[in-house]
Design a protein around this motif. Sequence first.
Motif, PDB file in Angstrom:
ATOM      1  N   LYS A 478       0.820  -1.209   0.000  1.00 48.58           N
ATOM      2  CA  LYS A 478       0.000   0.000   0.000  1.00 48.58           C
ATOM      3  C   LYS A 478       0.853   1.257   0.000  1.00 48.58           C
ATOM      4  CE  LYS A 478      -3.983  -2.129   2.283  1.00 48.58           C
ATOM      5  NZ  LYS A 478      -4.889  -2.099   3.448  1.00 48.58           N
ATOM      6  N   GLU A 479       2.043   1.156   0.598  1.00 50.10           N
ATOM      7  CA  GLU A 479       2.931   2.316   0.665  1.00 50.10           C
ATOM      8  C   GLU A 479       3.937   2.332  -0.489  1.00 50.10           C
ATOM      9  OE1 GLU A 479       2.477   4.704   2.744  1.00 50.10           O
ATOM     10  OE2 GLU A 479       0.887   3.660   3.829  1.00 50.10           O
ATOM     11  N   GLY A 480       4.321   1.133  -0.983  1.00 48.39           N
ATOM     12  CA  GLY A 480       5.325   1.039  -2.032  1.00 48.39           C
ATOM     13  C   GLY A 480       6.742   1.129  -1.500  1.00 48.39           C
ATOM     14  N   SER A 481       6.937   1.904  -0.445  1.00 48.30           N
ATOM     15  CA  SER A 481       8.254   2.181   0.124  1.00 48.30           C
ATOM     16  C   SER A 481       8.324   1.692   1.572  1.00 48.30           C
ATOM     17  CB  SER A 481       8.509   3.689   0.062  1.00 48.30           C
ATOM     18  OG  SER A 481       9.606   4.061   0.852  1.00 48.30           O
ATOM     19  N   LEU A 482       9.545   1.538   2.068  1.00 47.89           N
ATOM     20  CA  LEU A 482       9.763   1.171   3.474  1.00 47.89           C
ATOM     21  C   LEU A 482       9.901   2.403   4.362  1.00 47.89           C
ATOM     22  CD1 LEU A 482      12.423  -1.671   3.076  1.00 47.89           C
ATOM     23  CD2 LEU A 482       9.927  -1.841   2.971  1.00 47.89           C
ATOM     24  N   LYS A 483       9.942   3.556   3.753  1.00 47.11           N
ATOM     25  CA  LYS A 483      10.172   4.797   4.485  1.00 47.11           C
ATOM     26  C   LYS A 483       9.117   4.984   5.581  1.00 47.11           C
ATOM     27  CE  LYS A 483      11.362   9.599   3.466  1.00 47.11           C
ATOM     28  NZ  LYS A 483      11.451  10.618   2.387  1.00 47.11           N
ATOM     29  N   GLY A 484       9.573   5.231   6.794  1.00 43.93           N
ATOM     30  CA  GLY A 484       8.661   5.466   7.905  1.00 43.93           C
ATOM     31  C   GLY A 484       8.082   4.206   8.518  1.00 43.93           C
ATOM     32  N   ASN A 485       8.503   3.018   8.055  1.00 48.94           N
ATOM     33  CA  ASN A 485       7.988   1.757   8.584  1.00 48.94           C
ATOM     34  C   ASN A 485       8.845   1.311   9.773  1.00 48.94           C
ATOM     35  OD1 ASN A 485       7.321  -1.051   8.973  1.00 48.94           O
ATOM     36  ND2 ASN A 485       6.385  -1.014   6.938  1.00 48.94           N
ATOM     37  N   ASP A 486       8.262   1.330  10.960  1.00 49.35           N
ATOM     38  CA  ASP A 486       9.010   1.020  12.185  1.00 49.35           C
ATOM     39  C   ASP A 486       9.246  -0.468  12.397  1.00 49.35           C
ATOM     40  OD1 ASP A 486       9.088   3.717  12.763  1.00 49.35           O
ATOM     41  OD2 ASP A 486       7.217   3.668  13.923  1.00 49.35           O
ATOM     42  N   GLU A 487       8.599  -1.311  11.579  1.00 50.10           N
ATOM     43  CA  GLU A 487       8.741  -2.753  11.752  1.00 50.10           C
ATOM     44  C   GLU A 487       9.989  -3.306  11.078  1.00 50.10           C
ATOM     45  OE1 GLU A 487       4.958  -4.977  11.243  1.00 50.10           O
ATOM     46  OE2 GLU A 487       4.138  -3.019  10.686  1.00 50.10           O
ATOM     47  N   ILE A 488      10.671  -2.463  10.311  1.00 46.65           N
ATOM     48  CA  ILE A 488      11.810  -2.927   9.523  1.00 46.65           C
ATOM     49  C   ILE A 488      13.073  -2.231  10.014  1.00 46.65           C
ATOM     50  CG2 ILE A 488      12.800  -2.999   7.195  1.00 46.65           C
ATOM     51  CD1 ILE A 488       9.906  -3.049   6.167  1.00 46.65           C
ATOM     52  N   PRO A 489      14.168  -2.975  10.220  1.00 43.19           N
ATOM     53  CA  PRO A 489      15.418  -2.383  10.707  1.00 43.19           C
ATOM     54  C   PRO A 489      15.924  -1.272   9.790  1.00 43.19           C
ATOM     55  CG  PRO A 489      15.516  -4.777  10.799  1.00 43.19           C
ATOM     56  CD  PRO A 489      14.268  -4.438  10.056  1.00 43.19           C
ATOM     57  N   ASP A 490      16.563  -0.257  10.376  1.00 42.73           N
ATOM     58  CA  ASP A 490      17.028   0.902   9.611  1.00 42.73           C
ATOM     59  C   ASP A 490      18.032   0.515   8.539  1.00 42.73           C
ATOM     60  OD1 ASP A 490      15.423   2.596  11.032  1.00 42.73           O
ATOM     61  OD2 ASP A 490      16.992   3.264  12.415  1.00 42.73           O
ATOM     62  N   ASN A 491      18.919  -0.442   8.838  1.00 40.38           N
ATOM     63  CA  ASN A 491      19.923  -0.824   7.839  1.00 40.38           C
ATOM     64  C   ASN A 491      19.282  -1.451   6.606  1.00 40.38           C
ATOM     65  OD1 ASN A 491      19.294  -3.136   9.512  1.00 40.38           O
ATOM     66  ND2 ASN A 491      21.023  -4.198   8.564  1.00 40.38           N
ATOM     67  N   ILE A 492      18.141  -2.114   6.776  1.00 42.51           N
ATOM     68  CA  ILE A 492      17.402  -2.681   5.642  1.00 42.51           C
ATOM     69  C   ILE A 492      16.722  -1.558   4.866  1.00 42.51           C
ATOM     70  CG2 ILE A 492      15.569  -4.261   4.941  1.00 42.51           C
ATOM     71  CD1 ILE A 492      17.983  -5.670   6.146  1.00 42.51           C
ATOM     72  N   LYS A 493      16.128  -0.614   5.587  1.00 42.65           N
ATOM     73  CA  LYS A 493      15.453   0.509   4.931  1.00 42.65           C
ATOM     74  C   LYS A 493      16.434   1.362   4.124  1.00 42.65           C
ATOM     75  CE  LYS A 493      13.277   1.978   8.706  1.00 42.65           C
ATOM     76  NZ  LYS A 493      12.359   2.738   9.590  1.00 42.65           N
ATOM     77  N   ASP A 494      17.664   1.484   4.615  1.00 44.90           N
ATOM     78  CA  ASP A 494      18.665   2.278   3.904  1.00 44.90           C
ATOM     79  C   ASP A 494      19.010   1.668   2.547  1.00 44.90           C
ATOM     80  OD1 ASP A 494      18.794   4.075   5.978  1.00 44.90           O
ATOM     81  OD2 ASP A 494      20.590   3.199   6.887  1.00 44.90           O
ATOM     82  N   VAL A 495      19.046   0.346   2.485  1.00 42.15           N
ATOM     83  CA  VAL A 495      19.435  -0.341   1.245  1.00 42.15           C
ATOM     84  C   VAL A 495      18.264  -0.460   0.278  1.00 42.15           C
ATOM     85  CG1 VAL A 495      20.184  -2.555   0.270  1.00 42.15           C
ATOM     86  CG2 VAL A 495      21.322  -1.606   2.299  1.00 42.15           C
ATOM     87  N   PHE A 496      17.101  -0.840   0.787  1.00 37.32           N
ATOM     88  CA  PHE A 496      15.964  -1.121  -0.091  1.00 37.32           C
ATOM     89  C   PHE A 496      15.142   0.140  -0.354  1.00 37.32           C
ATOM     90  CE2 PHE A 496      17.181  -5.332   1.202  1.00 37.32           C
ATOM     91  CZ  PHE A 496      16.958  -6.089   0.058  1.00 37.32           C
ATOM     92  N   VAL A 497      15.831   1.122  -0.950  1.00 44.21           N
ATOM     93  CA  VAL A 497      15.150   2.357  -1.328  1.00 44.21           C
ATOM     94  C   VAL A 497      14.478   2.176  -2.679  1.00 44.21           C
ATOM     95  CG1 VAL A 497      16.616   3.910  -0.004  1.00 44.21           C
ATOM     96  CG2 VAL A 497      17.308   3.233  -2.308  1.00 44.21           C
ATOM     97  N   VAL A 498      13.445   2.977  -2.917  1.00 45.13           N
ATOM     98  CA  VAL A 498      12.750   2.983  -4.206  1.00 45.13           C
ATOM     99  C   VAL A 498      12.820   4.393  -4.780  1.00 45.13           C
ATOM    100  CG1 VAL A 498      11.251   1.052  -3.635  1.00 45.13           C
ATOM    101  CG2 VAL A 498      10.513   3.383  -3.097  1.00 45.13           C
ATOM    102  N   SER A 499      12.306   4.536  -5.988  1.00 49.22           N
ATOM    103  CA  SER A 499      12.533   5.747  -6.767  1.00 49.22           C
ATOM    104  C   SER A 499      12.218   7.031  -6.013  1.00 49.22           C
ATOM    105  CB  SER A 499      11.698   5.682  -8.057  1.00 49.22           C
ATOM    106  OG  SER A 499      11.989   6.779  -8.880  1.00 49.22           O
ATOM    107  N   HIS A 500      11.051   7.090  -5.371  1.00 48.80           N
ATOM    108  CA  HIS A 500      10.644   8.337  -4.714  1.00 48.80           C
ATOM    109  C   HIS A 500      11.315   8.552  -3.359  1.00 48.80           C
ATOM    110  CE1 HIS A 500       6.725   8.884  -7.241  1.00 48.80           C
ATOM    111  NE2 HIS A 500       7.827   9.080  -7.920  1.00 48.80           N
ATOM    112  N   ASP A 501      12.084   7.581  -2.879  1.00 51.61           N
ATOM    113  CA  ASP A 501      12.888   7.783  -1.675  1.00 51.61           C
ATOM    114  C   ASP A 501      14.169   8.556  -1.980  1.00 51.61           C
ATOM    115  OD1 ASP A 501      11.085   6.202  -0.274  1.00 51.61           O
ATOM    116  OD2 ASP A 501      12.270   4.379  -0.510  1.00 51.61           O
ATOM    117  N   ILE A 502      14.513   8.617  -3.262  1.00 53.46           N
ATOM    118  CA  ILE A 502      15.830   9.095  -3.673  1.00 53.46           C
ATOM    119  C   ILE A 502      15.738  10.541  -4.154  1.00 53.46           C
ATOM    120  CG2 ILE A 502      17.722   8.711  -5.307  1.00 53.46           C
ATOM    121  CD1 ILE A 502      16.725   5.747  -5.420  1.00 53.46           C
ATOM    122  N   GLU A 503      16.544  11.409  -3.592  1.00 51.00           N
ATOM    123  CA  GLU A 503      16.573  12.801  -4.026  1.00 51.00           C
ATOM    124  C   GLU A 503      17.022  12.881  -5.484  1.00 51.00           C
ATOM    125  OE1 GLU A 503      18.900  15.267  -1.516  1.00 51.00           O
ATOM    126  OE2 GLU A 503      17.718  14.858   0.284  1.00 51.00           O
TER     127      GLU A 503
END
Length: 749
Positions: A478-503
């Motif tokens: 539903k979100e498409g991205s991991l951004k802001g998801n507290d259930e997932i470790p930060d190191n995983i969120k840093d790697v598994f970025v998607v298009s709109h997460d990227i400046e």
Amino acid sequence: MELTKNAKTVLEKRYLRKSGDRLTETPEDLLWRVANNIAQVDRNYYPHTEDKINEVAEDFYDLMDKNYFLPNSPTLMNAGSELQQLSACFVLPVEDSMESIFESIKNSALIHKSGGGTGFSFTRIRPKNDVVLSTGGIASGPISFLKVFNSATEAVKQGGTRRGANMGVLRVDHPDILEFISCKEEQTEITNFNISVALTENFMKALENGENFKLVNPKDKKTVKEIDPKEIFNKIVEMAWKNGEPGIIFLDKINEENPTPELGEIESTNPCGEQPLLPYESCNLGSVNLSVMVDEKKNKIDYKTLKECVHKAVHFLDNVIDANEYPLDKIREVTLSNRKIGLGIMGWADMLYKLNIPYNSDKALETAKEIMKFIDDESKEKSRGLAEERGAFPNFEYSIYKESGEPPIRNATTTTIAPTGSISIIAGTSGGIEPNFALAFSRNILDKETLIEVNPIFEGVAKKEGFYSKELMEKISKEGSLKGNDEIPDNIKDVFVVSHDIESSWHIKMQAAFQEYTDNAVSKTVNLPSDATKNDIADIYKLAYELNCKGVTVYRDKSRDEQVLQKGDSEDKKKQKQKEKAAEQSSKPYIIPRKRPDVTIGKTEKISTGCGNLYVTVNEDDKGLCEVFASMGKSGGCAASQSEATARLISMALRSGLDVKTIIKELRAIRCPNPTWDSSGGMVLSCPDAIGIVLDKCIREKESGEKVDKSDNGIQKLDRLMGACPECGGHVRNESGCITCFYCGYSKC
């Protein structure tokens, strides 16, 4: 070859041979067909035994079957077939004469029919309102002819496998540049072209220094006017912000790296912009799948396998040049003289996932340069080896290689990075060098079941790290991205970025990193969130110029009526909107059409359709248009009854107070299998389209008080994608000005 469900769908729909609706070829058959066909070229150069040819064919088969490499779509579709047209990219010249213009239209039709896409520069055409000395008339300008090319493309379908696609380029110093920049502001216009403005060094310097910029008539090279370059630049930015068009190419940068400058300047590119070509050149592309070039046990790139893959892929692509049946003799002559190939990559984002490297990091940029330099170096090593065996490309004597004292090389260029829309779906990996658009998607199956599709690399990590659950995957879809998801470790969120997460700056830095070691150009779309500003886009263009990119395309989310690949809870929102609309309607009384008046005044017009002559009567009373009758001129039959039913419903809508322009909008561009040309000169796509044409004339005459001879041509309004793939209803994504269905492979540029 391990095929995903989507890959099987794409292959069955667009690549595998059929007899009627029955498949007569398996994916394995397809790979053998292509491998055997391309391997036969070796007979031209070596006294090979049958065993040796079979060995080459097995190498080519393994290359594709192991998911290491795939050639461009025309090669997969047509190798070993009667058509045997294997190239995706062509550029045709357009000179300032009727003969040249319509010769190019004819030639482009032949190319589209064979499955290729075409690029054109309209820069040589004299500006609008210029005097034509030979006739004493007034020139209509390049944009009018661009529309003619667009109409011709719509009339040609590529054998049911690939649609006609074009690139239209105009130099920034052409007097009609402002009209060109805004020619696709109406999103239903010029639908078979991507357009790009060719920016020059002079323009960029004038923009930087705040100096006036000269617009020059291409006919006599005289200055027509001087203009503030900011006016042009801001107009480009405004239109790109509105709907992603035009793109830009840096023309002088492209020509700085033209391998054969003595043969002329490059003026245009292929439809997605990654392949600059001289007039009548074609290029054969293919892509290495980087996502499988990882030694996951050692967590590093498998350069040994990559080297073997690159060498075999260059051999394959050089053979394609000889195996090809070219649509024009001139294209064959120029292509064989320069022998350009374009080996690129796909699966870059997935490779970074496997290597545990964030896309938006300096480490990713370093890795991009390292891997592309390796591919470029190895491709040239193999090309030089082929030159020793087969000879250098014939125009080598006029090339930068000869001038700099380099050894003979078989191919004038060896590397290009394409968007890889369909072939990346077949390979089951991310496209080109693009980041993934989302990590999970929800897909409705027959409105009964929702299937969650998750990036397999992320899914594997989630299970390994112990945070996988079906509920979490549904939430991510539903979100498409991991951004802001507290259930997932930060190191995983840093790697598994998607298009709109990227400046946006990281998108351009990545493109520039790959461009540094790519002969031709790099296809890249900077996907922006819907709240991106015009200043954001201006900054992207300036950074792309500063970092020596050859061009760039931007797309702001939701900036087009046909929304590209949607993430998030789009289905939930749709259902909610439907509920809200239903509740709103239930609180209102039903609309009852007013009674038909006893006396009406109107006229009847005959219009040609693919089903025969249609007689359309439009009547009005003192309150306005009130009824339509449509007769086929012959009684009975399905077409006649359908036309009568359409006319009755239109009449009810008119008497219910519906705006006639809304009715016309719905009728226009409906297409039947038998479109035709009306005597007034416009194309009639179907009987409903014909009724829309007559209604359009009526209201335009009422508004202007003058007789209207014909309506606007409707063919530019075909195939509007209103939120989903028109063939399967699945998600579509925007790549370098084209839209590609994630599920069935439908694509349109």
